[in-house]
Design an enzyme around this catalytic site. Sequence first.
Site, PDB file in Angstrom:
ATOM      1  CG  PHE A 128      -2.958   8.535  -6.921  1.00 24.51           C
ATOM      2  CD1 PHE A 128      -2.412   9.764  -7.261  1.00 24.51           C
ATOM      3  CD2 PHE A 128      -2.181   7.399  -7.090  1.00 24.51           C
ATOM      4  CE1 PHE A 128      -1.120   9.861  -7.751  1.00 24.51           C
ATOM      5  CE2 PHE A 128      -0.878   7.488  -7.586  1.00 24.51           C
ATOM      6  CZ  PHE A 128      -0.341   8.717  -7.905  1.00 24.51           C
ATOM      7  CG  ASP A 212      -5.936   1.693  -8.898  1.00 30.80           C
ATOM      8  OD1 ASP A 212      -5.207   0.841  -8.350  1.00 30.80           O
ATOM      9  OD2 ASP A 212      -5.542   2.820  -9.243  1.00 30.80           O
ATOM     10  CE  LYS A 241       1.631   2.360  -4.339  1.00 30.05           C
ATOM     11  NZ  LYS A 241       0.554   3.083  -4.996  1.00 30.05           N
TER      12      LYS A 241
HETATM   13  C1  LIG Z   1       0.487   3.778  -6.299  1.00 34.80           C
HETATM   14  C2  LIG Z   1      -0.802   3.756  -6.991  1.00 34.80           C
HETATM   15  C3  LIG Z   1      -0.891   3.885  -8.391  1.00 34.80           C
HETATM   16  C4  LIG Z   1       0.304   4.144  -9.261  1.00 34.80           C
HETATM   17  O1  LIG Z   1       1.250   3.107  -9.167  1.00 34.80           O
HETATM   18  P1  LIG Z   1       2.757   3.404  -9.618  1.00 34.80           P
HETATM   19  O2  LIG Z   1       3.442   2.082  -9.446  1.00 34.80           O
HETATM   20  O3  LIG Z   1       3.285   4.480  -8.722  1.00 34.80           O
HETATM   21  O4  LIG Z   1       2.721   3.850 -11.028  1.00 34.80           O
HETATM   22  C5  LIG Z   1      -2.139   3.807  -8.975  1.00 34.80           C
HETATM   23  N1  LIG Z   1      -3.250   3.612  -8.243  1.00 34.80           N
HETATM   24  C6  LIG Z   1      -3.203   3.469  -6.904  1.00 34.80           C
HETATM   25  C7  LIG Z   1      -4.465   3.217  -6.142  1.00 34.80           C
HETATM   26  C8  LIG Z   1      -1.988   3.552  -6.234  1.00 34.80           C
HETATM   27  O5  LIG Z   1      -1.954   3.441  -4.902  1.00 34.80           O
END
Ligand SMILES: *Cc1c(COP(=O)(O)O)cnc(C)c1O
Length: 387
Positions: A128, A212, A241
Amino acid sequence: MTWQDEYSAKIMKSAALPSRELVRGEGCYVWDDTGAKYLDFLAGIAVNALGHAHPVLVDAVSRQIATVAHVSNYFANPPQLELAARLTRLTGGDRVYFCNSGAEAIEAAIKLARRTGRPRIIALNNSFHGRTMGSLSLTGKPALREPFEPLVPNVEHIDSTIEALERAIGPDVAAVVIEPIKGEAGVIDLPEGYLAAARDITARHGALLILDEIQTGAGRTGTWWAFQQAGIVPDAIAVAKGIGGGVPIGALVTFGAASDLFTAGQHGSTFGGNPLATAASNAVLGEIERAGLVDNAATRGEQLRAAIVGLPLVEEVRGRGLLIGVGLSDDVAPAVVARALELGLIINAPNDASIRLAPPLIIGDAEIAEFIDKFTAALTHVSEATA
Ligand SMILES: *Cc1c(COP(=O)(O)O)cnc(C)c1O
């Protein structure tokens, strides 16, 4: 009119109707509109690193908004420079691009990859990376992607094995993008040695290794960034986050030569790096450091793991530090989440067989004892109801 009616009538149908309306938070607790209190073991999906209404964050944001909140990127500002220095120090990176969310940090990573002049990007199945068109292109969940195709071309998804990466890599690959732990997939760890192998393979083929760390970063997995446990240096990491503790902010941190790929005017964002958001992040990261919360995440994570193994329905415990995935022996995770909520505990089910825990990094013995009590009760209830 109830909040449910208002929500159903006015909020875009892209979101499902929530089960509660939350009105207030303090420490590891939140309260709903009926006054019911919940122990928050999700922390806004790994966002509220300091819990709710932490005085250090409240004070920093209050002082900054009363000083100057926004100036545009035509002007430098002190909190932004302080945060760039802090993020490069904590990551070992060289430069920082500021934005407002995780997806935007991934968008910046995609544009960075394009600057190599190579066409292909490799991402992992079941990953994701966000919901915008670019970040969605990297997200390895066909059900999320398909309604919005065509997406960014030349993105390939492969299995999370070293052999699959060896097969897919080549001189036309700009970047390989990897989550150190797949959070949205249910907190799924990579195979042992995968990140080190990916570093080696990408380096041999001149491709960028982009991690990521949006969910795994800011101390959550027991080190400042998950990649540090693999003993590697990536070319870039996307963060968001937890670095804002609830204030929207994202960043792409680059290492070495990747720091020279963008030239002036090639990327930007109106709000990116504004003094309000960067002051918030400075406060959050500063407090994580001052209070030793990275070590707390490591030790509390071990404590939780040991207490969860052996509970009813629990098949395996995944993840590291305070990013924990509980694999259940049955597809009953949504029922466990619903029961936990009734008992005053917020947890999350990323899929039918997994519970995700991502509590604030400030949890201690009392919160862990209460969590185990309520989680055990929820698991027992569902286990008995399905027996
Ligand atoms: C939450 C998340 C995203 C997306 O972040 P947003 O602030 O919701 O756009 C991308 N990669 C990972 C691993 C995430 O947990």
